[in-house]
Design a protein around this motif. Sequence first.
Motif, PDB file in Angstrom:
ATOM      1  N   GLY A  21     -19.587 -34.334  25.074  1.00  0.00           N
ATOM      2  CA  GLY A  21     -18.505 -33.988  24.161  1.00  0.00           C
ATOM      3  C   GLY A  21     -18.104 -32.537  24.285  1.00  0.00           C
ATOM      4  N   ARG A  22     -19.074 -31.656  24.420  1.00  0.00           N
ATOM      5  CA  ARG A  22     -18.788 -30.230  24.585  1.00  0.00           C
ATOM      6  C   ARG A  22     -18.079 -29.968  25.915  1.00  0.00           C
ATOM      7  NH1 ARG A  22     -21.716 -26.824  21.073  1.00  0.00           N
ATOM      8  NH2 ARG A  22     -22.957 -28.074  19.632  1.00  0.00           N
ATOM      9  N   ALA A  23     -18.489 -30.672  26.959  1.00  0.00           N
ATOM     10  CA  ALA A  23     -17.843 -30.506  28.265  1.00  0.00           C
ATOM     11  C   ALA A  23     -16.379 -30.896  28.178  1.00  0.00           C
ATOM     12  CB  ALA A  23     -18.557 -31.336  29.326  1.00  0.00           C
ATOM     13  N   LEU A  24     -16.116 -32.025  27.580  1.00  0.00           N
ATOM     14  CA  LEU A  24     -14.744 -32.507  27.436  1.00  0.00           C
ATOM     15  C   LEU A  24     -13.914 -31.530  26.602  1.00  0.00           C
ATOM     16  CD1 LEU A  24     -12.912 -34.844  28.225  1.00  0.00           C
ATOM     17  CD2 LEU A  24     -13.614 -36.009  26.138  1.00  0.00           C
ATOM     18  N   ALA A  25     -14.447 -31.109  25.480  1.00  0.00           N
ATOM     19  CA  ALA A  25     -13.737 -30.177  24.605  1.00  0.00           C
ATOM     20  C   ALA A  25     -13.508 -28.826  25.284  1.00  0.00           C
ATOM     21  CB  ALA A  25     -14.510 -29.983  23.305  1.00  0.00           C
ATOM     22  N   GLY A  26     -14.417 -28.446  26.176  1.00  0.00           N
ATOM     23  CA  GLY A  26     -14.315 -27.160  26.864  1.00  0.00           C
ATOM     24  C   GLY A  26     -13.490 -27.198  28.139  1.00  0.00           C
ATOM     25  N   GLY A  27     -12.929 -28.365  28.459  1.00  0.00           N
ATOM     26  CA  GLY A  27     -12.089 -28.467  29.651  1.00  0.00           C
ATOM     27  C   GLY A  27     -12.848 -28.656  30.951  1.00  0.00           C
ATOM     28  N   PHE A  28     -14.119 -28.998  30.867  1.00  0.00           N
ATOM     29  CA  PHE A  28     -14.902 -29.264  32.077  1.00  0.00           C
ATOM     30  C   PHE A  28     -14.707 -30.724  32.471  1.00  0.00           C
ATOM     31  CE2 PHE A  28     -17.044 -25.752  30.011  1.00  0.00           C
ATOM     32  CZ  PHE A  28     -17.216 -24.858  31.056  1.00  0.00           C
ATOM     33  N   GLY A  29     -14.575 -30.980  33.759  1.00  0.00           N
ATOM     34  CA  GLY A  29     -14.366 -32.332  34.237  1.00  0.00           C
ATOM     35  C   GLY A  29     -15.631 -33.047  34.646  1.00  0.00           C
ATOM     36  N   VAL A  80     -16.451 -36.438  33.025  1.00  0.00           N
ATOM     37  CA  VAL A  80     -16.131 -36.533  31.609  1.00  0.00           C
ATOM     38  C   VAL A  80     -14.637 -36.489  31.340  1.00  0.00           C
ATOM     39  CG1 VAL A  80     -18.340 -35.641  30.792  1.00  0.00           C
ATOM     40  CG2 VAL A  80     -16.473 -34.052  31.239  1.00  0.00           C
ATOM     41  N   ALA A  81     -13.858 -36.096  32.330  1.00  0.00           N
ATOM     42  CA  ALA A  81     -12.399 -35.980  32.126  1.00  0.00           C
ATOM     43  C   ALA A  81     -11.694 -37.251  32.550  1.00  0.00           C
ATOM     44  CB  ALA A  81     -11.856 -34.806  32.917  1.00  0.00           C
TER      45      ALA A  81
END
Length: 141
Positions: free
Chosen positions: A92-100, A140-141
Amino acid sequence: MTVREARPGERDAALALRAAVFVTEQGVPASVEFDAEDEHAVHLVAIEAGEVVGTCRLLPGRAGRLRLGRLAVAPHARGRGVATALLDDAAGRALAGGFGVIVLHAQTAALGLYERAGYVPAGDRFDEAGIAHQTMELRVA
């Protein structure tokens, strides 16, 4: 159970948990387990009844990748979904932070955990601190 970014006292407990699991239990040298990246990492903790029972750290990598590492769960809390909760929060943090992509080095004994969470192997197996590992990735993207 609550998963969140470690607060100051919880960060110390997370580092102590890593020492207990990796250094004491698995025999990883402390000089390998703890490094300068700990100062810049986001440390996640899983809390039960006021106790840190799980932890991992997150570091931004190159090309939209988030590196997850040092995932540890207290022996008495294993098998209860603590690691899965940490992995879910990290995604969830990866997605929210723009990490793919999240990338990690999994101990081969724990591959099933990561595969159930949607991670796939990337590359060949290798030795890290005397323990067999596999690079794993999650889109995650």
